[in-house]
Structure formats: structure tokens, C-alpha cells
Design a protein around this motif. Structure first.
Motif, mmCIF file in Angstrom:
data_model
loop_
_atom_site.group_PDB
_atom_site.id
_atom_site.type_symbol
_atom_site.label_atom_id
_atom_site.label_comp_id
_atom_site.label_asym_id
_atom_site.label_seq_id
_atom_site.Cartn_x
_atom_site.Cartn_y
_atom_site.Cartn_z
ATOM 1 N N GLY A 1 72.981 46.633 -7.010
ATOM 2 C CA GLY A 1 73.379 46.247 -5.658
ATOM 3 C C GLY A 1 72.238 45.588 -4.918
ATOM 4 N N PRO A 2 72.542 44.954 -3.797
ATOM 5 C CA PRO A 2 71.510 44.265 -3.019
ATOM 6 C C PRO A 2 70.573 45.248 -2.334
ATOM 7 C CG PRO A 2 73.586 44.228 -1.844
ATOM 8 C CD PRO A 2 73.879 44.818 -3.187
ATOM 9 N N SER A 3 69.362 44.790 -2.018
ATOM 10 C CA SER A 3 68.374 45.612 -1.333
ATOM 11 C C SER A 3 68.579 45.512 0.178
ATOM 12 C CB SER A 3 66.977 45.130 -1.679
ATOM 13 O OG SER A 3 66.747 43.866 -1.075
ATOM 14 N N MET B 1 63.267 38.366 -16.100
ATOM 15 C CA MET B 1 63.238 38.029 -14.678
ATOM 16 C C MET B 1 64.099 36.804 -14.399
ATOM 17 S SD MET B 1 61.564 39.765 -12.342
ATOM 18 C CE MET B 1 61.152 38.478 -11.164
ATOM 19 N N ARG B 2 63.985 35.799 -15.241
ATOM 20 C CA ARG B 2 64.774 34.585 -15.035
ATOM 21 C C ARG B 2 66.261 34.890 -15.042
ATOM 22 N NH1 ARG B 2 67.877 31.322 -17.436
ATOM 23 N NH2 ARG B 2 67.717 32.439 -19.426
ATOM 24 N N ARG B 3 66.698 35.667 -16.021
ATOM 25 C CA ARG B 3 68.122 35.989 -16.114
ATOM 26 C C ARG B 3 68.579 36.817 -14.916
ATOM 27 N NH1 ARG B 3 67.001 37.037 -21.778
ATOM 28 N NH2 ARG B 3 67.019 39.264 -21.307
ATOM 29 N N ALA B 4 67.751 37.778 -14.502
ATOM 30 C CA ALA B 4 68.124 38.646 -13.384
ATOM 31 C C ALA B 4 68.207 37.852 -12.081
ATOM 32 C CB ALA B 4 67.112 39.781 -13.252
ATOM 33 N N ILE B 5 67.243 36.972 -11.833
ATOM 34 C CA ILE B 5 67.247 36.190 -10.601
ATOM 35 C C ILE B 5 68.416 35.219 -10.587
ATOM 36 C CG2 ILE B 5 65.988 34.413 -9.310
ATOM 37 C CD1 ILE B 5 63.411 35.823 -10.048
ATOM 38 N N ASP B 6 68.685 34.561 -11.714
ATOM 39 C CA ASP B 6 69.814 33.625 -11.778
ATOM 40 C C ASP B 6 71.137 34.340 -11.522
ATOM 41 O OD1 ASP B 6 68.082 31.564 -12.285
ATOM 42 O OD2 ASP B 6 68.486 31.467 -14.442
ATOM 43 N N ALA B 7 71.265 35.545 -12.084
ATOM 44 C CA ALA B 7 72.499 36.307 -11.877
ATOM 45 C C ALA B 7 72.657 36.721 -10.419
ATOM 46 C CB ALA B 7 72.498 37.543 -12.782
ATOM 47 N N LEU B 8 71.550 37.148 -9.806
ATOM 48 C CA LEU B 8 71.609 37.576 -8.411
ATOM 49 C C LEU B 8 71.853 36.396 -7.483
ATOM 50 C CD1 LEU B 8 71.349 40.025 -6.556
ATOM 51 C CD2 LEU B 8 68.904 39.509 -6.331
ATOM 52 N N ALA B 9 71.297 35.233 -7.823
ATOM 53 C CA ALA B 9 71.499 34.037 -7.001
ATOM 54 C C ALA B 9 72.981 33.716 -6.867
ATOM 55 C CB ALA B 9 70.747 32.855 -7.614
ATOM 56 N N LYS B 10 73.713 33.819 -7.959
ATOM 57 C CA LYS B 10 75.144 33.542 -7.929
ATOM 58 C C LYS B 10 75.900 34.614 -7.139
ATOM 59 C CE LYS B 10 74.982 31.306 -12.476
ATOM 60 N NZ LYS B 10 75.416 31.397 -13.892
ATOM 61 N N ARG B 11 75.352 35.822 -7.160
ATOM 62 C CA ARG B 11 76.055 36.943 -6.543
ATOM 63 C C ARG B 11 75.897 36.971 -5.021
ATOM 64 N NH1 ARG B 11 75.679 43.168 -8.793
ATOM 65 N NH2 ARG B 11 76.732 44.201 -7.047
ATOM 66 N N ILE B 12 74.694 36.696 -4.527
ATOM 67 C CA ILE B 12 74.475 36.816 -3.086
ATOM 68 C C ILE B 12 74.135 35.491 -2.414
ATOM 69 C CG2 ILE B 12 73.813 39.225 -3.266
ATOM 70 C CD1 ILE B 12 70.949 38.476 -2.906
ATOM 71 N N ASP C 1 62.686 44.105 -6.819
ATOM 72 C CA ASP C 1 63.337 45.200 -6.109
ATOM 73 C C ASP C 1 63.509 44.872 -4.628
ATOM 74 O OD1 ASP C 1 64.335 48.004 -6.429
ATOM 75 O OD2 ASP C 1 62.831 48.390 -4.882
ATOM 76 N N LEU C 2 62.736 43.906 -4.137
ATOM 77 C CA LEU C 2 62.909 43.425 -2.772
ATOM 78 C C LEU C 2 64.304 42.859 -2.567
ATOM 79 C CD1 LEU C 2 61.604 42.233 -0.009
ATOM 80 C CD2 LEU C 2 61.356 40.152 -1.360
ATOM 81 N N LEU C 3 64.850 42.217 -3.607
ATOM 82 C CA LEU C 3 66.136 41.538 -3.497
ATOM 83 C C LEU C 3 67.307 42.402 -3.929
ATOM 84 C CD1 LEU C 3 65.188 38.025 -4.943
ATOM 85 C CD2 LEU C 3 65.350 38.697 -2.548
ATOM 86 N N ALA C 4 67.105 43.213 -4.963
ATOM 87 C CA ALA C 4 68.229 43.984 -5.494
ATOM 88 C C ALA C 4 67.727 45.184 -6.276
ATOM 89 C CB ALA C 4 69.102 43.109 -6.393
ATOM 90 N N ASN C 5 68.565 46.190 -6.356
ATOM 91 C CA ASN C 5 68.305 47.343 -7.210
ATOM 92 C C ASN C 5 68.838 47.023 -8.600
ATOM 93 O OD1 ASN C 5 67.358 48.839 -4.954
ATOM 94 N ND2 ASN C 5 69.480 49.217 -4.354
ATOM 95 N N ILE C 6 68.045 47.358 -9.610
ATOM 96 C CA ILE C 6 68.388 46.989 -10.976
ATOM 97 C C ILE C 6 68.218 48.198 -11.882
ATOM 98 C CG2 ILE C 6 66.089 46.249 -11.732
ATOM 99 C CD1 ILE C 6 67.518 43.704 -12.863
ATOM 100 N N ASP C 7 68.936 48.221 -13.010
ATOM 101 C CA ASP C 7 68.857 49.368 -13.905
ATOM 102 C C ASP C 7 67.548 49.357 -14.692
ATOM 103 O OD1 ASP C 7 69.173 47.438 -15.819
ATOM 104 O OD2 ASP C 7 71.108 48.135 -16.541
ATOM 105 N N GLY C 8 67.350 50.412 -15.486
ATOM 106 C CA GLY C 8 66.075 50.627 -16.157
ATOM 107 C C GLY C 8 65.649 49.551 -17.124
ATOM 108 N N ASP C 9 66.587 48.888 -17.775
ATOM 109 C CA ASP C 9 66.194 47.858 -18.747
ATOM 110 C C ASP C 9 66.218 46.444 -18.164
ATOM 111 O OD1 ASP C 9 68.866 47.359 -18.491
ATOM 112 O OD2 ASP C 9 69.381 47.730 -20.589
ATOM 113 N N GLY C 10 66.424 46.358 -16.836
ATOM 114 C CA GLY C 10 66.379 45.060 -16.186
ATOM 115 C C GLY C 10 67.563 44.170 -16.488
#
Length: 267
Positions: free
Chosen positions: A151-153, A194-205, A137-146
Motif C-alpha cells: 500500500g501507499p505510504s 527497485m526498477r520493477r517496484a518503482i515502475d509498478a507503483l508509478a502505474k498504481r498511484i 518505503d517513503l512511497l509505499a510499503n512493500i513485502d520482504g522480498d521487494g
């Protein structure tokens, strides 16, 4: 010019001081001129780590390769608090730059003027992140099922602002590295999410993801003596355990992944 490495996020307990000490000590052991600053003026975890190291060396009668730790200089309070803090940091960097290949700066686990100023000066930004969605959550806001990033934090937005400021000033871009810390050894559903979420966010920001340290008791044992994984043999530890050997490999992989200028990993 000195290469500035900032270790920061806005959450406590992510391992910033452990990462700072190990990166700074690794650089010193490889023959680089490394200086260090702790911007957490209240808790001073990095500063106390460095003080513990100096005391241990004095008591043991040994000299271990070490980064040189420095406190921020005291300046006359003749300006507003915001510019005063920035002036202290600028004065420290101006003093250290001529004798540094690298300057490692450990930031507090909160949003402060000093931390914000340091982020804007970073050539390499390391953000340790515990392997949980609480820390994500430090990096981005995410929905309930991860699964979906909303959006970015505020922290990601702060880094983005620092990047923009550097671009406008004609400075090189910040190499932002997110370090997955305290990753469990077992393949669990949460770990994969977590791996999928971080990889997706890395490409985004726009940050790089590198492996950090697994959860190990050794790190809690090293702090009181100010030691790192690289110091064990020099302090009389014989026959490193499998866990310690694995931890050294994690550190080796981390330093390689940072792609620091002029650094060839030789430990």
C-alpha cells in the motif's frame, strides 16, 4: 502565471537541495526568470547553497547566471501556527509571482505545515529517491522480498490529498515526477528489483519516473562554492573529466524529462 516546482519528500539525504540548485540554475542559464525558496527553516541546505554561491561570486569577481534566492517574509503572529506558516508562504509567492517564470521550492526532509502547503501549490513535484528500498518505503510499503506492494505510504497519501485539493479548486493537476537518484553504475539484483517496484507503483498511484544523478564526488565538491555542473567552464575549469561530462548529460536529460512549459534545453 509562474510555474511552481516543488522538490520534496520526507526523508533527508536524498539530494533535494542538489536537485533544487541545479534545476533553478539551469532555468536561469536558459534565460528564464527563476526565483527560489527554502522551506527547511532549520537546516537551510538550499539557502546555504545559494549563500555560498553569492559569496564565491563576490570573492572571484564573476557573475554567474543564477536564480534569485529569497527567505520567507516575517509576518505578525496574530493567527494560529498552521495558518501563520501558510500565510508566510502565500506572501512570498504573491511577491515573487509577477517577476517569475519559475519558482523552485525546496522542502525539508520531514512532514511540516509549510511542506504540506507547498505540495498543494506544486505544478511540478520532483521527489528525489535514493536507489534503495529504505528510501522506497517513503512511497509505499512493500513485502520482504521487494516484490509485492502492500500500500501507499503517508507521503504518497499526502501527495494524493494535495492532488484532490487542487482538483476541487479547479486547478491543473500536479505533474509528479519521481527522480531515481544515486543509481549505481553496475547492474545489480537490488537495482533491478527497485526498477520493477518503482515502475509498478508509478502505474498504481500516478507519477512519472525520470533518471537522476549517479553517485559522484563532484556534487560534494560543488556545494561549498555554491556551484553547479553548468558553472565549471565559467570558473576556469578546463578539460572536463569524463565523469563531469556524464553528469552534465544527466542534468540535461533531467531537465528535458521535466517537460516544463516553454523550456528548450540548450546547454
Amino acid at each position: 502565471m509562474a510555474h511552481i516546482i516543488v522538490v520534496g519528500n520526507e526523508k533527508g539525504g536524498a539530494g533535494k537541495s542538489t536537485v533544487s540548485m541545479h534545476v533553478a540554475t539551469a532555468l536561469a542559464r536558459m534565460g528564464h526568470r527563476a526565483n527560489a525558496l527554502d522551506l527547511d527553516l532549520r537546516q537551510r541546505s538550499f539557502g546555504r547553497y545559494a549563500e555560498n554561491r553569492q559569496l564565491f561570486m563576490e570573492q572571484a569577481g564573476i557573475d554567474l547566471p543564477s536564480a534569485q534566492y529569497h527567505a520567507l517574509p516575517e509576518l505578525a503572529r496574530d493567527q494560529p501556527a498552521e495558518t501563520h506558516d501558510k500565510a508566510r508562504l502565500s506572501a512570498a509567492l504573491e511577491t515573487l509571482a509577477p517577476t517569475s517564470d519559475f519558482i523552485v521550492i525546496d522542502c525539508p526532509g520531514a512532514h511540516t505545515r509549510l511542506s504540506q502547503a507547498a505540495h498543494s501549490l506544486a505544478d511540478t513535484l520532483i521527489t528525489p529517491l535514493n536507489d534503495s528500498f529504505i528510501d522506497f518505503d517513503l512511497l509505499a510499503n512493500i513485502d520482504g522480498d521487494g516484490q509485492k506492494i502492500r500500500g501507499p505510504s503517508v507521503y504518497s497519501e499526502m501527495v494524493w490529498s494535495a492532488r484532490q485539493a487542487r482538483a476541487q479548486a479547479g486547478q491543473r493537476a500536479i505533474d509528479w515526477v519521481v527522480l531515481r537518484n544515486r543509481v549505481g553504475s553496475q547492474q545489480m539484483v537490488n537495482k533491478e528489483k527497485m526498477r520493477r517496484a518503482i515502475d509498478a507503483l508509478a502505474k498504481r498511484i500516478g507519477f512519472r519516473v525520470v533518471p537522476g544523478f549517479n553517485e559522484r564526488v563532484i556534487f560534494r565538491e560543488l556545494f561549498p562554492r555554491g556551484l553547479t555542473l553548468l558553472d565549471l567552464k565559467d570558473t576556469g575549469v578546463k578539460g572536463l573529466s569524463i565523469s563531469n561530462i556524464a553528469a552534465r548529460q544527466e542534468l540535461r536529460d533531467l531537465i528535458k524529462s521535466l517537460n516544463l512549459p516553454g523550456v528548450t534545453v540548450n546547454f
